[in-house]
Every structure is written in structure tokens, then in C-alpha cells.
Design an enzyme around this catalytic site. Structure first.
Site, PDB file in Angstrom:
ATOM      1  N   ASP A 183     -20.428   3.353 -54.542  1.00  0.00           N
ATOM      2  CA  ASP A 183     -21.258   3.723 -53.555  1.00  0.00           C
ATOM      3  C   ASP A 183     -22.775   3.230 -53.731  1.00  0.00           C
ATOM      4  O   ASP A 183     -23.573   3.156 -52.956  1.00  0.00           O
ATOM      5  CB  ASP A 183     -21.559   5.165 -53.418  1.00  0.00           C
ATOM      6  CG  ASP A 183     -20.152   5.968 -53.093  1.00  0.00           C
ATOM      7  OD1 ASP A 183     -19.317   5.422 -52.288  1.00  0.00           O
ATOM      8  OD2 ASP A 183     -20.218   7.469 -52.998  1.00  0.00           O
ATOM      9  N   ASN A 189     -28.825   8.155 -48.249  1.00  0.00           N
ATOM     10  CA  ASN A 189     -28.402   9.266 -48.876  1.00  0.00           C
ATOM     11  C   ASN A 189     -29.433  10.447 -48.923  1.00  0.00           C
ATOM     12  O   ASN A 189     -29.258  11.633 -48.536  1.00  0.00           O
ATOM     13  CB  ASN A 189     -27.873   9.120 -50.317  1.00  0.00           C
ATOM     14  CG  ASN A 189     -26.227   8.985 -50.281  1.00  0.00           C
ATOM     15  OD1 ASN A 189     -25.758   8.884 -49.233  1.00  0.00           O
ATOM     16  ND2 ASN A 189     -25.855   8.390 -51.557  1.00  0.00           N
TER      17      ASN A 189
END
EC number: 2.7.1.23
Length: 292
Positions: free
Chosen positions: A74, A147
Site C-alpha cells: 500500500d 488515506n
């Protein structure tokens, strides 16, 4: 069949993944694709004894392609998304590590993903991005986060005080180790580990989650993603950290922070078979009964 162009970003710490990279490049060549490598990743592969075939090498943001492929976890995906920025190029995340929510396509599924891209059968999801503005202090790196954006105390300093307003209306003053503003995409990252809720990617919301709050009756709150969040920090050390998708910068206390929705979204390529709730159950063991 239209010739597609792909830009490849990768993790420069995964030496043993060169076979998967070679297989990906071979698959793209079989489709007569143009393949371009991010220079640091290409040089890393060359130093590791692997010199992949490619159409060219690019630096920083200087690429113009149809799709981006992120090879790693990620963190690699977040770096690729930062480079893509407002270009709007769809990103395919190939998971070369362990847990991957953003990079969820396994190396063995890459061939299927490329086939779906060429057949026009893959799904593309749009994901909210947020941005930070600091009054009087420039943000040195990219101000955009896929995020989360976190305001955090420094090192061993005592907790910080964070005054929070939403759309001009005072919400509360947090006494905590920090405060996290997370997108739905980031709800399963730092937000989840600090007690925030899981939010489906399609929700038009943001999570405001305190990090180790001093008060037991302070809880995370979810607001609409078109909200303008203003924050002001007081700290005994007279400064604090702001972490933008994990990349930290130091700011002085009293700096007015504004967090809002960015003017662009990140497009993520998904396999037709991918299902969000299945991913939750499989990767987080969400809802699993641990009793014998």
C-alpha cells in the site's frame, strides 16, 4: 487493438520480486503495450541484476500513459497515487507484500487484470483525496492524501491540544496524542488502529478520529466530505507533526490548519471479481469467530 501505455512504479526494497516483474513485462509485451519505468525503480532493478525490457524511463511526474501499475504494498501505491495526482490516470495495485487494501491484485492475477483492461471489462473506482493548507507555513511536499492526514505530538512530548471547527462551527478541543482525518479509503489504515470506523469507499464522508484521547467520552465522528475542517494546535514543545499519508513535516503551534476535499480523485482499477466485503473478511479476518 489499441496500443496502451503503462507506467510502472515499484518497491525498491523487494529484491526477490524480480520474477513477478519479468512476468508482468512479458504479459504487457504480449499485448504490444508500451512500458515505462519510474527511474529509481528501474535503476534498482538494474543494480539487482535484472534489466527489464521497457519503452523508456521517466522522472518524477513526467509521464503520460493510459494506466499506472504499482508493484509493492500500500505504501508503494500511495507514492504512485501522489505522482499521478490530478492526471486522473487509473492505477492498478499489484500486491507484492503481505496485507494490501490498495494493492490488492495478486501477482498470479496480473495476467487476468491486463486482459480485462484490454477487453474494457475492468472496473474503475473513484476514491476521494483530501488536502491540507497551513496558514503562514508552506507544506514542503505534496499536500494531498489518499488515506489520511494526521496532526501528532512530537517524540516524547506531552499530549497536544487541537481546536477543531467544521464549516466554521466549533466542534470540540481534543486533548490527545493527535488527531486523524481519514478518507473512506484510509478508514482501514491508521484510522482503524486508532479506533475509527470502517467506511465503504463509495461513502462521501470523512472520519475525524482522535489518537489516544485524554477524555474517555471523546469518540470518532464522521462528517460529509465537502466539509471544511479547521484545526489549531497548542503544544508544550511549541511545535507538532503533520503526517500526510505517513510523510511527516514539523509545524509551529498556533498554525491554522485547513483540511478539505481535493479538486481531484484517484481512480483505482479493480478486477471484475473483486468484492469489498470479501476483502474485509479475508484480509482483516473481520467478523471471524476465533472461538475453538
Amino acid at each position: 487493438m489499441k496500443k496502451l501505455r503503462f507506467a510502472l512504479f515499484g518497491n525498491e526494497y523487494q529484491v526477490k520480486k524480480s520474477v513477478a516483474v519479468r512476468q508482468l513485462v512479458d504479459t504487457l509485451r504480449a499485448h504490444n503495450s508500451e512500458v515505462y519505468f519510474d527511474r529509481p525503480y528501474y535503476e534498482f532493478l538494474v543494480k539487482s541484476g535484472e534489466e527489464p525490457w521497457c519503452s523508456g524511463v521517466f522522472d518524477d511526474y513526467n509521464f503520460d500513459v493510459d494506466y499506472v501499475i504499482s508493484l509493492g504494498g500500500d505504501g508503494t501505491f500511495l507514492r504512485a497515487a501522489s505522482k499521478v495526482g490530478a492526471k486522473g490516470t487509473p492505477i492498478l495495485g499489484v500486491n507484492m507484500g503481505r496485507l494490501g487494501f490498495l494493492a490488492e491484485v495478486l501477482p498470479g492475477e496480473v495476467g487476468c487484470a491486463i486482459d480485462e483492461i484490454y477487453a474494457g471489462e475492468c472496473r474503475v473506482e473513484r476514491h476521494t483525496v483530501i488536502m491540507i493548507e497551513a496558514e503562514g507555513e508552506p507544506i514542503e511536499g505534496s499536500p494531498y492524501a489518499l488515506n489520511d492526514i494526521a496532526l501528532l505530538k512530537r517524540d516524547n512530548a506531552s499530549m497536544i491540544s487541537i481546536r477543531c471547527s467544521i464549516n466554521g462551527e466549533y466542534l470540540v478541543t481534543y486533548q490527545a496524542d493527535g488527531l486523524l482525518i481519514a478518507t473512506p479509503t484510509g478508514s482501514t489504515a491508521y484510522n482503524l488502529s486508532t479506533g475509527g470506523p470502517i467506511v465503504v469507499p463509495s461513502a462521501d464522508t470523512l472520519c475525524i478520529t482522535p489518537v489516544a484521547p485524554h477524555s474517555l467520552n471523546i469518540r470518532p465522528i464522521v462528517v460529509k466530505d465537502d466539509s471544511v475542517i479547521r484545526l489549531e494546535v497548542e503544544s508544550r514543545s511549541h511545535n507538532f507533526l503533520v503526517a500526510i499519508d505517513g510523510r511527516s513535516e514539523k509545524l509551529c503551534e498556533g498554525t491554522q490548519i485547513t483540511i478539505r476535499k481535493a479538486p481531484y480523485e484517484v481512480q483505482m482499477v479493480k478486477l471484475r471479481s473483486a468484492r469489498y466485503f470479501s476483502t474485509l473478511r479475508e484480509k482483516l479476518m473481520w467478523g471471524a469467530d476465533q472461538r475453538g
